[in-house]
Motif scaffolding. Structure first.
Motif, short mmCIF file in Angstrom:
data_model
loop_
_atom_site.label_atom_id
_atom_site.label_comp_id
_atom_site.label_asym_id
_atom_site.label_seq_id
_atom_site.Cartn_x
_atom_site.Cartn_y
_atom_site.Cartn_z
N LEU A 210 57.38 26.32 37.72
CA LEU A 210 57.67 27.08 38.96
C LEU A 210 57.01 27.81 39.05
CD1 LEU A 210 61.42 25.13 38.39
CD2 LEU A 210 59.57 24.73 40.37
N LEU A 211 57.05 29.32 38.65
CA LEU A 211 56.93 30.67 38.77
C LEU A 211 54.87 30.39 39.10
CD1 LEU A 211 58.53 32.58 36.72
CD2 LEU A 211 59.08 32.84 38.61
N GLY A 212 54.55 29.77 38.51
CA GLY A 212 53.15 29.82 38.51
C GLY A 212 52.61 29.45 40.19
N GLY A 213 53.24 27.79 40.02
CA GLY A 213 53.48 27.38 41.76
C GLY A 213 53.76 28.07 42.68
N VAL A 214 54.63 29.03 42.94
CA VAL A 214 55.41 29.91 43.62
C VAL A 214 54.15 30.95 43.27
CG1 VAL A 214 56.78 32.15 44.03
CG2 VAL A 214 57.29 29.89 43.24
N SER A 215 53.53 31.60 42.47
CA SER A 215 52.63 32.62 42.77
C SER A 215 51.85 32.48 43.07
CB SER A 215 51.98 32.74 41.00
OG SER A 215 51.52 34.11 40.86
N GLY A 216 50.83 31.14 42.51
CA GLY A 216 49.69 30.33 43.27
C GLY A 216 49.78 30.56 44.85
N SER A 217 50.72 29.92 45.02
CA SER A 217 50.88 29.72 46.44
C SER A 217 51.42 30.85 47.57
CB SER A 217 52.47 29.32 46.96
OG SER A 217 52.42 27.93 46.47
N VAL A 218 51.95 32.31 46.83
CA VAL A 218 51.87 34.02 47.54
C VAL A 218 50.98 34.56 47.03
CG1 VAL A 218 53.42 35.78 47.30
CG2 VAL A 218 54.44 33.46 47.30
N PHE A 219 50.42 34.25 45.92
CA PHE A 219 49.67 35.29 45.40
C PHE A 219 47.64 34.87 45.47
CE2 PHE A 219 53.21 37.28 43.86
CZ PHE A 219 53.64 37.74 44.60
N GLY A 220 47.57 33.87 45.24
CA GLY A 220 46.77 33.20 44.93
C GLY A 220 46.68 32.60 43.19
N ALA A 221 45.42 31.78 43.11
CA ALA A 221 45.15 31.57 41.73
C ALA A 221 44.95 32.06 40.79
CB ALA A 221 44.38 29.63 41.61
N ALA A 222 43.84 33.39 41.36
CA ALA A 222 42.90 34.34 40.48
C ALA A 222 44.05 34.60 40.86
CB ALA A 222 41.95 34.58 41.68
N ALA A 223 45.11 35.68 40.97
CA ALA A 223 45.67 36.65 40.40
C ALA A 223 47.23 35.79 39.67
CB ALA A 223 46.64 36.75 42.08
N THR A 224 47.80 34.41 39.61
CA THR A 224 48.12 33.97 39.01
C THR A 224 47.89 34.33 37.55
OG1 THR A 224 49.56 32.61 40.29
CG2 THR A 224 49.02 32.44 38.59
N LEU A 225 46.27 34.14 37.58
CA LEU A 225 45.49 34.10 36.37
C LEU A 225 46.10 35.21 35.66
CD1 LEU A 225 42.36 32.32 36.68
CD2 LEU A 225 44.17 31.12 35.99
N TRP A 226 45.81 36.13 36.30
CA TRP A 226 45.82 37.61 35.30
C TRP A 226 47.58 38.02 35.42
CZ3 TRP A 226 41.85 41.68 34.72
CH2 TRP A 226 41.01 41.73 34.97
N ILE A 227 48.14 37.22 36.23
CA ILE A 227 49.54 37.83 35.75
C ILE A 227 49.88 36.68 33.91
CG2 ILE A 227 52.01 37.44 35.78
CD1 ILE A 227 51.21 37.31 39.33
N GLY A 228 48.67 35.94 34.16
CA GLY A 228 49.45 34.85 33.12
C GLY A 228 48.64 35.46 31.91
N ALA A 229 47.84 36.72 32.11
CA ALA A 229 46.60 37.41 30.37
C ALA A 229 48.29 38.31 30.58
CB ALA A 229 45.62 37.45 30.91
N ALA A 230 48.24 38.65 30.81
CA ALA A 230 48.54 40.34 30.82
C ALA A 230 49.67 39.89 30.33
CB ALA A 230 49.33 40.79 31.66
N GLY A 231 50.97 38.47 29.98
CA GLY A 231 52.34 38.34 29.59
C GLY A 231 51.99 37.54 28.06
N MET A 232 51.06 36.77 28.88
CA MET A 232 50.80 36.21 27.32
C MET A 232 50.26 37.32 26.42
SD MET A 232 48.27 32.84 27.70
CE MET A 232 47.54 33.46 28.58
N THR A 233 49.15 38.64 26.29
CA THR A 233 49.55 39.16 25.50
C THR A 233 50.73 40.56 25.07
OG1 THR A 233 47.18 39.85 26.65
CG2 THR A 233 47.83 41.98 25.46
N LEU A 234 51.26 40.57 25.76
CA LEU A 234 52.74 41.40 25.55
C LEU A 234 53.55 40.69 24.62
CD1 LEU A 234 53.62 42.86 29.37
CD2 LEU A 234 53.32 43.75 27.00
N SER A 235 53.42 38.94 25.06
CA SER A 235 54.27 38.58 23.80
C SER A 235 54.45 38.44 22.51
CB SER A 235 53.36 36.52 24.05
OG SER A 235 52.46 36.71 23.33
N VAL A 236 53.64 39.83 21.46
CA VAL A 236 53.20 39.92 20.16
C VAL A 236 54.52 40.83 19.78
CG1 VAL A 236 51.04 39.59 19.95
CG2 VAL A 236 51.58 42.09 20.93
#
Length: 428
Positions: A375-401
């Motif tokens: 859901l957040l991916g869909g909302v983020s893609g609608s508001v910020f665009g697909a590329a910005a959503t990929l940046w957010i996802g990359a940062a979050g995955m890195t913090l998962s450690v």
């Protein structure tokens, strides 16, 4: 004085000498092949065939994983009362039937986005039961001494299907369309069920109390996982990783199809690159775990590979998108290495009678955020665009450690001796 003969070197084939493990290996291959085709074809049915918007694609992703929230905890208690092999067979056949409804509805001109939601929810719920049973069945089939090898080999075959699935699905979608391509997924899962049915080694029937209580059984599984320092750290790290992975994946296909201009074949090629990374990770997982240590492998694998996923939103239409696919391959490599290390750790720490509940509880917590990620991916893609959503996802995955990195597990080098131990001394 004669010298003792040199013992023969261990065979690389190992567990594959066992006919029952070979059947499980082949069933895993076919089931995973079907699942990987679903991963590509189901969103493309929405994007290409039904012209769904970004939010609808995100909601479809959420429905695919919502089963983990609906039945995640009771699934473990139910599976612990049943023979795991029977659960796997039943789930495979039911998933095959559910997927067949999409091409049937397409041919009848009745297919809608709403029906995709229903199928995604049903398929995801059945997958919860299958996965819980599969994880719980492996220690019975191969023994606890061979868990690392068993998980490595099964991860290897999953990685091969991660390559062949998208590579097969891309041309098929272009040739016959995404809805019809799901027939291949249905066939793969049906064949998986048939192969699992051929496994000869039978589990003993699980002991059950005279008055089994679902809530009590769920509470016992929750208490075991949540109070165990090593299991808790692994589970929380997975929860963060999966939330942002799904957020990333939700907009990945949209980004590739609409911003990079790739057709189904090109998308399949990029996703096959992810499979190559996963295969390499499966081949290296055992060696890395033994060299670096089980605990450090769990967090280092993500810390080293997740930041490379920013290459994709930095790409431009043309050749650079295929260079950016290296980051996705690295993500898959790290994910498989991490999975083999932590899955073996989880199975080794858990008594047989709690394996289903451990798996279901860990899945419920670590996968519980996946619908939210969609859901957040869909909302983020609608508001910020697909590329910005990929940046957010990359940062979050890195913090998962962080959960594992900040826990005593970060320095544990070997699996515990048995399931009765809470954790090695250095993990307490």
């Amino acid at each position: 004085m004669p010298t003792a003969p040199t013992p023969p070197a261990p065979s690389r084939i190992g567990l594959l000498r066992d006919p029952d493990f070979r059947r499980l290996f082949a069933a895993t291959a076919l089931g995973q092949l079907g699942d990987r085709i679903v991963f590509l074809a189901l969103p493309l049915v929405a994007i290409v065939a039904l012209h769904a918007d970004e939010f609808q694609v995100g909601l479809l992703t959420a429905m695919t994983s919502a089963g983990s929230l609906l039945v995640g905890l009771p699934a473990g208690a139910w599976v612990d009362r049943m023979r795991k092999r029977s659960v796997m067979i039943g789930a495979d056949f039911m998933r095959a039937c559910v997927l067949m409804t999409i091409p049937a509805a397409w041919w009848a001109d009745l297919l809608t986005v709403g029906w995709l939601y229903v199928v995604a929810l049903a398929h995801g719920t059945l997958t919860v039961f299958f996965d819980v049973a599969h994880v719980s069945y492996l220690p019975h089939l191969v023994g606890r001494d061979h868990l690392l090898e068993g998980n490595s080999k099964l991860s290897a075959v999953r990685s091969v299907t991660s390559i062949s699935g998208p590579a097969m699905a891309g041309p098929l979608v272009g040739w016959v369309g995404a809805p019809v391509t799901l027939l291949v997924s249905s066939a793969g899962m049906a064949l998986s069920g048939l192969l699992a049915g051929g496994i000869r080694k039978r589990e003993p029937k699980p002991e059950s109390s005279a008055r089994p209580r679902l809530v009590r059984d769920i509470e016992e599984g929750l208490k075991f996982v949540l109070t165990h320092p090593a299991l808790r750290a692994i589970m929380l790290g997975d929860a963060i990783f999966n939330l942002f992975l799904v957020l990333y994946q939700t907009m990945l296909l949209v980004f590739l199809e609409r911003e990079m201009g790739l057709e189904s074949f090109g998308i399949g090629l990029v996703l096959s690159g992810m499979g190559c990374g996963a295969l390499l990770g499966a081949l290296l997982a055992t060696r890395i775990s033994k060299t670096v240590g089980q605990g450090p492998t769990v967090w280092l694998a993500s810390l080293v590979t997740c930041p490379l996923t920013v290459l994709m939103p930095m790409a431009h239409p043309g050749w650079s998108v295929y260079v950016a696919a290296i980051g996705l391959a690295a993500l898959s490599l790290g994910g498989v290495v991490r999975f083999v290390a932590q899955a073996s750790f989880q199975q080794a720490l858990t008594p047989d009678r709690l394996l289903g509940r451990m798996s279901a509880t860990a899945r419920f917590v670590s996968w519980g955020g996946i619908p939210l990620g969609g859901l957040l991916g869909g909302v983020s893609g609608s508001v910020f665009g697909a590329a910005a959503t990929l940046w957010i996802g990359a940062a979050g995955m890195t913090l998962s450690v962080l959960p594992v990195l900040l826990s005593p597990l970060r320095t544990v080098r070997e699996l515990p001796d048995g399931p009765d131990r809470k954790a090695p001394e250095s993990a307490r």
